[in-house]
Scaffold this active site. Sequence first.
Site, PDB file in Angstrom:
ATOM      1  N   LYS A  53       0.832  -1.212   0.000  1.00 34.25           N
ATOM      2  CA  LYS A  53       0.000   0.000   0.000  1.00 34.25           C
ATOM      3  C   LYS A  53       0.864   1.259   0.000  1.00 34.25           C
ATOM      4  CE  LYS A  53      -2.512  -2.843  -0.451  1.00 34.25           C
ATOM      5  NZ  LYS A  53      -2.365  -4.312  -0.398  1.00 34.25           N
ATOM      6  N   ALA A 119      11.127 -22.174  14.991  1.00 34.71           N
ATOM      7  CA  ALA A 119      10.531 -23.197  15.848  1.00 34.71           C
ATOM      8  C   ALA A 119      10.472 -24.529  15.112  1.00 34.71           C
ATOM      9  CB  ALA A 119       9.121 -22.769  16.248  1.00 34.71           C
ATOM     10  N   TYR A 191      -4.850 -10.434  -6.911  1.00 32.53           N
ATOM     11  CA  TYR A 191      -4.564  -9.295  -6.033  1.00 32.53           C
ATOM     12  C   TYR A 191      -3.156  -8.744  -6.257  1.00 32.53           C
ATOM     13  CZ  TYR A 191      -8.505 -10.239  -2.817  1.00 32.53           C
ATOM     14  OH  TYR A 191      -9.732 -10.397  -2.240  1.00 32.53           O
ATOM     15  N   VAL A 276       0.841 -16.108  -8.714  1.00 30.96           N
ATOM     16  CA  VAL A 276      -0.227 -17.063  -9.038  1.00 30.96           C
ATOM     17  C   VAL A 276      -0.831 -17.677  -7.778  1.00 30.96           C
ATOM     18  CG1 VAL A 276       0.673 -17.601 -11.344  1.00 30.96           C
ATOM     19  CG2 VAL A 276       1.461 -18.938  -9.368  1.00 30.96           C
ATOM     20  N   HIS A 449     -23.027  14.418   3.990  1.00 36.15           N
ATOM     21  CA  HIS A 449     -22.932  14.926   2.618  1.00 36.15           C
ATOM     22  C   HIS A 449     -21.772  15.920   2.533  1.00 36.15           C
ATOM     23  CE1 HIS A 449     -24.193  16.380  -1.306  1.00 36.15           C
ATOM     24  NE2 HIS A 449     -24.063  17.624  -0.846  1.00 36.15           N
TER      25      HIS A 449
HETATM   26  P1  FAD Z   1       2.150 -14.253   8.152  1.00 38.01           P
HETATM   27  O1  FAD Z   1       1.901 -12.802   8.114  1.00 38.01           O
HETATM   28  O2  FAD Z   1       2.687 -14.909   6.934  1.00 38.01           O
HETATM   29  O3  FAD Z   1       3.131 -14.493   9.370  1.00 38.01           O
HETATM   30  C1  FAD Z   1       3.660 -15.758   9.666  1.00 38.01           C
HETATM   31  C2  FAD Z   1       4.945 -15.575  10.450  1.00 38.01           C
HETATM   32  O4  FAD Z   1       5.369 -16.842  10.909  1.00 38.01           O
HETATM   33  C3  FAD Z   1       6.105 -15.027   9.616  1.00 38.01           C
HETATM   34  O5  FAD Z   1       6.627 -13.868  10.232  1.00 38.01           O
HETATM   35  C4  FAD Z   1       7.140 -16.156   9.596  1.00 38.01           C
HETATM   36  O6  FAD Z   1       8.460 -15.686   9.634  1.00 38.01           O
HETATM   37  C5  FAD Z   1       6.774 -16.904  10.871  1.00 38.01           C
HETATM   38  N1  FAD Z   1       7.172 -18.325  10.853  1.00 38.01           N
HETATM   39  C6  FAD Z   1       6.860 -19.244   9.900  1.00 38.01           C
HETATM   40  N2  FAD Z   1       7.378 -20.440  10.236  1.00 38.01           N
HETATM   41  C7  FAD Z   1       8.007 -20.269  11.429  1.00 38.01           C
HETATM   42  C8  FAD Z   1       8.730 -21.139  12.298  1.00 38.01           C
HETATM   43  N3  FAD Z   1       8.900 -22.452  12.029  1.00 38.01           N
HETATM   44  N4  FAD Z   1       9.248 -20.616  13.428  1.00 38.01           N
HETATM   45  C9  FAD Z   1       9.086 -19.296  13.741  1.00 38.01           C
HETATM   46  N5  FAD Z   1       8.408 -18.445  12.963  1.00 38.01           N
HETATM   47  C10 FAD Z   1       7.872 -18.920  11.818  1.00 38.01           C
HETATM   48  N6  FAD Z   1      -3.989  -9.073   3.262  1.00 38.01           N
HETATM   49  C11 FAD Z   1      -4.915  -8.128   3.530  1.00 38.01           C
HETATM   50  O7  FAD Z   1      -5.825  -8.364   4.329  1.00 38.01           O
HETATM   51  N7  FAD Z   1      -4.861  -6.886   2.938  1.00 38.01           N
HETATM   52  C12 FAD Z   1      -3.884  -6.568   2.051  1.00 38.01           C
HETATM   53  O8  FAD Z   1      -3.873  -5.442   1.540  1.00 38.01           O
HETATM   54  C13 FAD Z   1      -2.894  -7.537   1.751  1.00 38.01           C
HETATM   55  N8  FAD Z   1      -1.900  -7.259   0.884  1.00 38.01           N
HETATM   56  C14 FAD Z   1      -0.936  -8.204   0.655  1.00 38.01           C
HETATM   57  C15 FAD Z   1       0.080  -7.886  -0.252  1.00 38.01           C
HETATM   58  C16 FAD Z   1       1.061  -8.819  -0.526  1.00 38.01           C
HETATM   59  C17 FAD Z   1       2.171  -8.469  -1.491  1.00 38.01           C
HETATM   60  C18 FAD Z   1       1.041 -10.082   0.129  1.00 38.01           C
HETATM   61  C19 FAD Z   1       2.120 -11.097  -0.132  1.00 38.01           C
HETATM   62  C20 FAD Z   1       0.032 -10.410   1.018  1.00 38.01           C
HETATM   63  C21 FAD Z   1      -0.971  -9.474   1.283  1.00 38.01           C
HETATM   64  N9  FAD Z   1      -2.027  -9.749   2.156  1.00 38.01           N
HETATM   65  C22 FAD Z   1      -2.986  -8.808   2.398  1.00 38.01           C
HETATM   66  C23 FAD Z   1      -2.130 -11.046   2.839  1.00 38.01           C
HETATM   67  C24 FAD Z   1      -1.621 -10.933   4.300  1.00 38.01           C
HETATM   68  O9  FAD Z   1      -0.287 -10.492   4.288  1.00 38.01           O
HETATM   69  C25 FAD Z   1      -1.725 -12.281   4.983  1.00 38.01           C
HETATM   70  O10 FAD Z   1      -3.056 -12.748   4.911  1.00 38.01           O
HETATM   71  C26 FAD Z   1      -1.332 -12.181   6.448  1.00 38.01           C
HETATM   72  O11 FAD Z   1      -0.021 -11.710   6.606  1.00 38.01           O
HETATM   73  C27 FAD Z   1      -1.454 -13.555   7.111  1.00 38.01           C
HETATM   74  O12 FAD Z   1      -1.092 -13.456   8.469  1.00 38.01           O
HETATM   75  P2  FAD Z   1      -0.525 -14.724   9.255  1.00 38.01           P
HETATM   76  O13 FAD Z   1      -0.294 -14.245  10.655  1.00 38.01           O
HETATM   77  O14 FAD Z   1      -1.401 -15.896   9.043  1.00 38.01           O
HETATM   78  O15 FAD Z   1       0.860 -15.089   8.543  1.00 38.01           O
HETATM   79  P1  NAD Z   2      -4.579 -14.622  -6.385  1.00 36.22           P
HETATM   80  O1  NAD Z   2      -5.190 -15.919  -6.038  1.00 36.22           O
HETATM   81  O2  NAD Z   2      -5.233 -13.367  -5.933  1.00 36.22           O
HETATM   82  O3  NAD Z   2      -4.401 -14.491  -7.963  1.00 36.22           O
HETATM   83  C1  NAD Z   2      -3.698 -15.421  -8.705  1.00 36.22           C
HETATM   84  C2  NAD Z   2      -4.115 -15.283 -10.151  1.00 36.22           C
HETATM   85  O4  NAD Z   2      -3.207 -16.042 -10.934  1.00 36.22           O
HETATM   86  C3  NAD Z   2      -5.515 -15.802 -10.445  1.00 36.22           C
HETATM   87  O5  NAD Z   2      -6.231 -14.861 -11.195  1.00 36.22           O
HETATM   88  C4  NAD Z   2      -5.261 -17.090 -11.238  1.00 36.22           C
HETATM   89  O6  NAD Z   2      -6.275 -17.377 -12.169  1.00 36.22           O
HETATM   90  C5  NAD Z   2      -3.942 -16.762 -11.911  1.00 36.22           C
HETATM   91  N1  NAD Z   2      -3.113 -17.913 -12.265  1.00 36.22           N
HETATM   92  C6  NAD Z   2      -2.880 -19.033 -11.554  1.00 36.22           C
HETATM   93  N2  NAD Z   2      -2.001 -19.833 -12.198  1.00 36.22           N
HETATM   94  C7  NAD Z   2      -1.669 -19.196 -13.349  1.00 36.22           C
HETATM   95  C8  NAD Z   2      -0.785 -19.500 -14.434  1.00 36.22           C
HETATM   96  N3  NAD Z   2      -0.062 -20.617 -14.450  1.00 36.22           N
HETATM   97  N4  NAD Z   2      -0.677 -18.622 -15.452  1.00 36.22           N
HETATM   98  C9  NAD Z   2      -1.410 -17.468 -15.431  1.00 36.22           C
HETATM   99  N5  NAD Z   2      -2.249 -17.146 -14.440  1.00 36.22           N
HETATM  100  C10 NAD Z   2      -2.366 -17.979 -13.402  1.00 36.22           C
HETATM  101  O7  NAD Z   2      -3.064 -14.719  -5.818  1.00 36.22           O
HETATM  102  P2  NAD Z   2      -1.975 -13.605  -5.551  1.00 36.22           P
HETATM  103  O8  NAD Z   2      -2.244 -12.399  -6.349  1.00 36.22           O
HETATM  104  O9  NAD Z   2      -0.671 -14.298  -5.687  1.00 36.22           O
HETATM  105  O10 NAD Z   2      -2.211 -13.267  -4.033  1.00 36.22           O
HETATM  106  C11 NAD Z   2      -2.107 -14.298  -3.043  1.00 36.22           C
HETATM  107  C12 NAD Z   2      -3.011 -14.014  -1.885  1.00 36.22           C
HETATM  108  O11 NAD Z   2      -2.484 -12.936  -1.120  1.00 36.22           O
HETATM  109  C13 NAD Z   2      -4.408 -13.544  -2.278  1.00 36.22           C
HETATM  110  O12 NAD Z   2      -5.262 -14.613  -2.550  1.00 36.22           O
HETATM  111  C14 NAD Z   2      -4.843 -12.795  -1.063  1.00 36.22           C
HETATM  112  O13 NAD Z   2      -5.347 -13.720  -0.137  1.00 36.22           O
HETATM  113  C15 NAD Z   2      -3.552 -12.204  -0.543  1.00 36.22           C
HETATM  114  N6  NAD Z   2      -3.442 -10.772  -0.959  1.00 36.22           N
HETATM  115  C16 NAD Z   2      -4.439  -9.920  -0.579  1.00 36.22           C
HETATM  116  C17 NAD Z   2      -4.367  -8.598  -0.949  1.00 36.22           C
HETATM  117  C18 NAD Z   2      -5.466  -7.666  -0.511  1.00 36.22           C
HETATM  118  O14 NAD Z   2      -6.228  -8.037   0.368  1.00 36.22           O
HETATM  119  N7  NAD Z   2      -5.560  -6.462  -1.072  1.00 36.22           N
HETATM  120  C19 NAD Z   2      -3.307  -8.120  -1.717  1.00 36.22           C
HETATM  121  C20 NAD Z   2      -2.323  -9.022  -2.088  1.00 36.22           C
HETATM  122  C21 NAD Z   2      -2.403 -10.350  -1.700  1.00 36.22           C
END
Ligand code: FAD
Ligand code: NAD
Length: 470
Positions: A53, A119, A191, A276, A449
């Site tokens: 963001k 862990a 996304y 993907v 508004h």
């Molecule tokens: P994580 O945030 O993945 O945290 C897991 C933690 O566990 C990590 O810090 C890792 O280091 C730790 N860990 C793993 N294994 C071990 C181990 N064996 N020992 C110790 N520590 C360990 N979601 C939204 O709602 N809004 C968004 O705008 C959004 N944007 C995103 C943009 C991107 C580019 C990405 C990749 C994801 C986005 N997401 C978004 C998804 C969001 O980041 C995840 O849903 C969220 O972080 C999940 O939280 P979690 O606590 O389950 O896991």
């Molecule tokens: P996604 O599931 O949102 O999108 C993956 C896309 O890749 C789909 O449209 C799918 O049809 C396509 N795809 C799959 N295999 C393919 C292939 N071989 N060739 C071409 N297209 C293919 O996954 P993402 O964008 O990687 O994000 C992962 C997850 O992270 C999301 O599902 C979401 O839960 C989380 N996320 C959330 C936000 C948000 O909340 N704003 C932002 C980023 C990520």
Amino acid sequence: MANPVQTTLLIIGGGPGGYVAAIRAGQLGIPTVLVEASALGGTCLNIGCIPSKALIHVAGQFHEIQAHAGDSALGIRVGPPEIDIAASVAWKNSIVKRLTQGVGALLKKHKVTVIQGRAQIVDGKTVDVDPSLRGKAGAPQRIRCEHLLLATGSEPVALPFMPFGGRVISSTEALSPKKLPTSLAVVGAGYIGLELGTVYRKLGVKVDVIEAQDRILPVYDADLSRPVAAALKALGVGLHLDTRVLGLTDDGKALRLQKGKADEIRLEAEQILVAVGRAPRSRGFGLSSLMLDMDGEAVRVDSRCRTSMQGVWAIGDLTGEPMLAHRAMAQGVCVAEQIAGQTRYFTPEAIPAVCFTDPEVVTAGLSPAQAAKAGIDCLEASFPLAANGRAMTLQSTDGFVRVVARKDNHLLLGWQAVGRGVSELAAAFGLSLEMGARLEDVAHTIHAHPTLGEAVQEAALRALGQALHV
Ligand code: FAD
Ligand code: NAD
């Protein structure tokens, strides 16, 4: 081995699921240890929600200034802007640092013991932490607990024939560019692909998006994804739909693509962002030894976030879709309160989802098609942002707000919106669904508004046949 640490709650993973569970447990007086292998804040704060963001904001500002550098209808005249991407990334990192340090301070305030290290699960009540990550040699630290909470999150899925490395990058690398490539191919129009593809395009990079399905954002209905597709095209993003990536060319400089059954084509790209999907992180730390019930790579949980083993809980991305930070946090609170003796369930009416494209997409609850599939007789109504005064003053009249409600008693079932700035409507959508509101509740609430929120009220009014401004 050093003397084992004894605790009531042991959390593996300090992402939004794990750290929020720890804070709530601390508030409730539960002795809690949190083990984090990398950085507090997890994917969300370090390499996900927040950094993406931040860069979306940078790119949006750059693009706006660029728009005024031409023929600005607003009467603003500026010269062409330049981007210093190293400074942009440093600014993004400063926000990440402020937030992750804040998480550390909150955990300390709530008397949570944070142990840095990886862990390794020994059994459902015992975990060893590898100290080498803390730069220390020696035996692992053993921790024994009454409750084990798994919150290890997820990781990006790689294409087997095109693993990450070199010019093939994941979102993590795309969020910290050292310099901008001249061209970027994005595989996956979900996304990540669209949020980050938009960032790179707005910063001047040639961007092509390749999607296997026949439209972008296939998780949303076509009415919602259409305005995003139109905006991407206007921005100059190349959209290759219904297209498969076959691999890299022999020299590694281009992607081999096939649209439907057509002949193979080549697409040159300096970098390739593979987005993907993400997979639950369930391997490599002894989880399989617990023999938990699984759904593929995801740990199966019941409506209270309990796994199939007593005293072992799981939350967040590790438990599968929807992989969203706010879901993980809500599950974390739910588990902490149960460990404190409260009866809690994780059965939300709706989990809002927002895609921060330009325009943004926001949904909560059922779409018209989902409601129809569930056999519910419903009303639906949309209000166009073109008829909303605030949208006009923000130069963002593309899009609409849509409501879905039961026909018999007008109970709200779902909300959808697409448009600039509509992400903030998620709060109103979620609240009205969670409180069991009816169309009349929203229609008869005075909305300030001029705001985009008036489109929410007008959608409800329109469903009742009483729209005032269309
Ligand atoms: P994580 O945030 O993945 O945290 C897991 C933690 O566990 C990590 O810090 C890792 O280091 C730790 N860990 C793993 N294994 C071990 C181990 N064996 N020992 C110790 N520590 C360990 N979601 C939204 O709602 N809004 C968004 O705008 C959004 N944007 C995103 C943009 C991107 C580019 C990405 C990749 C994801 C986005 N997401 C978004 C998804 C969001 O980041 C995840 O849903 C969220 O972080 C999940 O939280 P979690 O606590 O389950 O896991
Ligand atoms: P996604 O599931 O949102 O999108 C993956 C896309 O890749 C789909 O449209 C799918 O049809 C396509 N795809 C799959 N295999 C393919 C292939 N071989 N060739 C071409 N297209 C293919 O996954 P993402 O964008 O990687 O994000 C992962 C997850 O992270 C999301 O599902 C979401 O839960 C989380 N996320 C959330 C936000 C948000 O909340 N704003 C932002 C980023 C990520």
